[in-house]
Write a protein that holds these residues in place. Structure first.
Motif, PDB file in Angstrom:
ATOM      1  N   SER A 177      42.075 -25.177  63.473  1.00  0.00           N
ATOM      2  CA  SER A 177      42.980 -26.135  64.140  1.00  0.00           C
ATOM      3  C   SER A 177      42.195 -27.199  64.891  1.00  0.00           C
ATOM      4  N   ALA A 178      41.077 -26.787  65.484  1.00  0.00           N
ATOM      5  CA  ALA A 178      40.264 -27.774  66.217  1.00  0.00           C
ATOM      6  C   ALA A 178      39.705 -28.825  65.254  1.00  0.00           C
ATOM      7  N   LEU A 179      39.363 -28.420  64.051  1.00  0.00           N
ATOM      8  CA  LEU A 179      38.866 -29.395  63.055  1.00  0.00           C
ATOM      9  C   LEU A 179      40.002 -30.338  62.648  1.00  0.00           C
ATOM     10  N   ASN A 180      41.194 -29.761  62.460  1.00  0.00           N
ATOM     11  CA  ASN A 180      42.354 -30.609  62.120  1.00  0.00           C
ATOM     12  C   ASN A 180      42.597 -31.635  63.225  1.00  0.00           C
ATOM     13  N   ALA A 181      42.517 -31.153  64.470  1.00  0.00           N
ATOM     14  CA  ALA A 181      42.784 -32.041  65.608  1.00  0.00           C
ATOM     15  C   ALA A 181      41.754 -33.172  65.662  1.00  0.00           C
ATOM     16  N   ALA A 182      40.513 -32.859  65.304  1.00  0.00           N
ATOM     17  CA  ALA A 182      39.467 -33.898  65.321  1.00  0.00           C
ATOM     18  C   ALA A 182      39.820 -35.000  64.323  1.00  0.00           C
ATOM     19  N   ALA A 183      40.285 -34.599  63.134  1.00  0.00           N
ATOM     20  CA  ALA A 183      40.651 -35.603  62.120  1.00  0.00           C
ATOM     21  C   ALA A 183      41.866 -36.414  62.582  1.00  0.00           C
TER      22      ALA A 183
ATOM     23  N   VAL B  37      36.541 -40.574  60.464  1.00  0.00           N
ATOM     24  CA  VAL B  37      37.279 -39.299  60.478  1.00  0.00           C
ATOM     25  C   VAL B  37      36.324 -38.166  60.071  1.00  0.00           C
ATOM     26  N   MET B  38      35.569 -38.407  59.006  1.00  0.00           N
ATOM     27  CA  MET B  38      34.610 -37.400  58.517  1.00  0.00           C
ATOM     28  C   MET B  38      33.627 -36.994  59.617  1.00  0.00           C
ATOM     29  N   GLN B  39      33.120 -37.994  60.334  1.00  0.00           N
ATOM     30  CA  GLN B  39      32.112 -37.687  61.357  1.00  0.00           C
ATOM     31  C   GLN B  39      32.736 -36.959  62.546  1.00  0.00           C
ATOM     32  N   ALA B  40      33.987 -37.311  62.878  1.00  0.00           N
ATOM     33  CA  ALA B  40      34.675 -36.586  63.958  1.00  0.00           C
ATOM     34  C   ALA B  40      34.770 -35.102  63.595  1.00  0.00           C
TER      35      ALA B  40
ATOM     36  N   ASP C  12      34.127 -33.518  77.254  1.00  0.00           N
ATOM     37  CA  ASP C  12      34.257 -33.361  75.797  1.00  0.00           C
ATOM     38  C   ASP C  12      33.416 -34.404  75.056  1.00  0.00           C
ATOM     39  N   GLU C  13      33.459 -35.637  75.556  1.00  0.00           N
ATOM     40  CA  GLU C  13      32.667 -36.687  74.897  1.00  0.00           C
ATOM     41  C   GLU C  13      31.178 -36.375  74.984  1.00  0.00           C
ATOM     42  N   ARG C  14      30.760 -35.912  76.161  1.00  0.00           N
ATOM     43  CA  ARG C  14      29.324 -35.631  76.327  1.00  0.00           C
ATOM     44  C   ARG C  14      28.900 -34.474  75.433  1.00  0.00           C
ATOM     45  N   LYS C  15      29.791 -33.485  75.309  1.00  0.00           N
ATOM     46  CA  LYS C  15      29.470 -32.321  74.464  1.00  0.00           C
ATOM     47  C   LYS C  15      29.407 -32.735  72.978  1.00  0.00           C
ATOM     48  N   LEU C  16      30.394 -33.535  72.578  1.00  0.00           N
ATOM     49  CA  LEU C  16      30.411 -33.977  71.179  1.00  0.00           C
ATOM     50  C   LEU C  16      29.193 -34.862  70.879  1.00  0.00           C
ATOM     51  N   ALA C  17      28.841 -35.698  71.863  1.00  0.00           N
ATOM     52  CA  ALA C  17      27.695 -36.599  71.660  1.00  0.00           C
ATOM     53  C   ALA C  17      26.405 -35.797  71.467  1.00  0.00           C
ATOM     54  N   GLN C  18      26.295 -34.661  72.146  1.00  0.00           N
ATOM     55  CA  GLN C  18      25.090 -33.841  71.948  1.00  0.00           C
ATOM     56  C   GLN C  18      24.998 -33.338  70.516  1.00  0.00           C
ATOM     57  N   SER C  19      26.155 -33.098  69.915  1.00  0.00           N
ATOM     58  CA  SER C  19      26.165 -32.568  68.537  1.00  0.00           C
ATOM     59  C   SER C  19      25.599 -33.569  67.533  1.00  0.00           C
ATOM     60  N   ILE C  20      25.589 -34.858  67.898  1.00  0.00           N
ATOM     61  CA  ILE C  20      25.046 -35.868  66.981  1.00  0.00           C
ATOM     62  C   ILE C  20      23.634 -35.469  66.553  1.00  0.00           C
ATOM     63  N   PHE C  21      22.873 -34.921  67.503  1.00  0.00           N
ATOM     64  CA  PHE C  21      21.458 -34.640  67.244  1.00  0.00           C
ATOM     65  C   PHE C  21      21.216 -33.218  66.717  1.00  0.00           C
ATOM     66  N   HIS C  22      22.284 -32.440  66.568  1.00  0.00           N
ATOM     67  CA  HIS C  22      22.143 -31.090  65.983  1.00  0.00           C
ATOM     68  C   HIS C  22      22.792 -30.999  64.602  1.00  0.00           C
ATOM     69  N   ARG C  23      23.777 -31.864  64.355  1.00  0.00           N
ATOM     70  CA  ARG C  23      24.482 -31.798  63.062  1.00  0.00           C
ATOM     71  C   ARG C  23      23.495 -32.011  61.928  1.00  0.00           C
TER      72      ARG C  23
ATOM     73  N   GLY D  48      43.092 -39.726  60.985  1.00  0.00           N
ATOM     74  CA  GLY D  48      43.034 -39.225  59.606  1.00  0.00           C
ATOM     75  C   GLY D  48      43.662 -37.851  59.524  1.00  0.00           C
ATOM     76  N   ARG D  49      43.302 -37.120  58.484  1.00  0.00           N
ATOM     77  CA  ARG D  49      43.887 -35.797  58.284  1.00  0.00           C
ATOM     78  C   ARG D  49      42.903 -34.937  57.521  1.00  0.00           C
ATOM     79  N   LEU D  50      42.999 -33.624  57.766  1.00  0.00           N
ATOM     80  CA  LEU D  50      42.138 -32.673  57.071  1.00  0.00           C
ATOM     81  C   LEU D  50      43.037 -31.740  56.278  1.00  0.00           C
TER      82      LEU D  50
END
Ligand SMILES: Cc1cc2nc3c(=O)[nH]c(=O)nc-3n(C[C@H](O)[C@H](O)[C@H](O)COP(=O)(O)O)c2cc1C
Length: 321
Positions: free
Chosen positions: A136-142, A252-255, A107-118, A147-149
């Motif tokens: 729900s996945a966005l809520n869970a990230a916050a 939180v925003m970046q997550a 999951d960390e590696r997948k999320l880290a790849q998104s840094i360069f696509h966001r 934090g909270r969404l």
């Protein structure tokens, strides 16, 4: 124990600079001393009219810190992160040092790849709803970042937020200093290392929707397009107030932004309400029962748009760390 190889730190700093920031101002600088990194607010890059208290700038630094930490973790390093509430040095925001090695997760590696696509997508989104599981996945990230969404339409705050955004856009259109500041940072040629290039601007809206179009991020030379009438809006919230809460809010925003990217969503910001004194206090009042409201994001599906460039890491370095 020292764990980070220079390449991993280089990658992490590079990842940090991919964070979003208002008008791509990149209001951060980094001090590096061995495997220790300090993150500073760069006052020279704060929008003094739109962001006089540097709150959006600190959110951006929080996003940069999130990227830095995620990049190190995904590369097998264990970073210790300390948010620094130091009244004597208010612009020193955080210290990171590598404590050792760890095994990264998928999951960390997948999320880290998104840094360069966001990236921020100001164009119209597709007529395709964001399913409950994705929300729900966005809520869970916050939540995962402390934090909270809040999804605005069920909360009943949507209309009030849209009205504040329209009011702020109106006030900004009549404010010379605001317009001059925006003009300095937008309409840049492609490849500019800071500011927003014209290629990232939105086409004019064919018919008015619930949200105002941001004049400074619209290219009137493009043919008008239809935007969503009532885009999905989420508010990023956290507890506390002040500089530390801003930095945390940025994490939180970046997550949320990276999770959205990894799930194939497009995102953009709705910041006008935070940028005039009248609407800033009104929006805080509106969310007072929910916590500190940091930013508003428009979320949906869209076709990818070009990435904006960043200053080289070396030009965001401070000597004294
Ligand atoms: C706190 C914050 C507020 C922002 N507000 C707006 C906004 O109101 N309108 C907009 O179009 N972009 C907004 N942005 C997006 C930036 O303009 C964008 O991050 C920057 O130009 C870099 O581009 P990128 O996000 O595509 O990497 C905001 C970004 C941040 C971090």
């Amino acid at each position: 124990m020292s764990g980070a190889l220079p390449t991993e730190l280089d990658q992490a700093l590079n990842a940090a600079t991919r964070a979003p920031s208002p008008h791509n101002t990149q209001p951060w600088s980094f001090g590096v001393d061995g495997d220790r990194v300090t993150l500073w607010l760069d006052r020279e890059r704060v929008l003094t009219v739109a962001d006089p208290e540097a709150r959006q700038a600190r959110l951006s630094c929080g996003a940069a810190l999130f990227n830095l930490r995620l990049s190190l973790r995904s590369n097998g390093c264990e970073p210790a992160v300390r948010l620094v509430p130091d009244p004597a040095r208010p612009d020193l925001l955080a210290e990171v040092h590598v404590e050792g090695q760890r095994r990264s997760t998928l999951d960390e590696r997948k999320l880290a790849q998104s840094i360069f696509h966001r990236h921020t997508n100001r164009r119209p989104f597709l007529d395709r709803a964001v399913p409950p599981g994705v929300r729900s996945a966005l809520n869970a990230a916050a939540l995962g970042e402390g934090g909270r969404l809040e999804h605005l339409e069920p909360s009943g705050r949507y209309d009030a937020v849209a009205a504040l955004a329209r009011r702020a856009e109106f006030l900004q259109a009549g404010d010379d200093s605001f317009r001059e500041e925006s003009a300095r940072w937008t309409g840049r040629p492609p490849g500019s290392v800071d500011g927003v290039p014209l290629t990232s601007a939105a086409p004019p809206a064919g018919q008015a929707g619930a949200l105002p179009q941001r004049a400074s991020h619209t290219n009137p030379a493009l043919p008008p397009r239809s935007f969503e009438q009532q885009p999905l809006l989420v508010a990023v919230l956290s507890g506390g107030q002040g500089a530390l809460a801003d930095l945390h809010g940025g994490m939180v925003m970046q997550a949320v932004l990276l999770t959205a990217t990894s799930l194939g969503l497009a995102t953009s910001f709705l910041s006008q309400p935070f940028e005039t004194p009248e609407t800033r206090s009104a929006i805080e009042q509106l969310f007072r029962d929910a916590g500190q409201v940091h930013t508003l994001l428009r979320v949906g599906y869209g076709y990818p748009t070009p990435l904006t460039a960043r200053r080289p890491v070396a030009s965001a370095s401070v000597g004294d760390s």
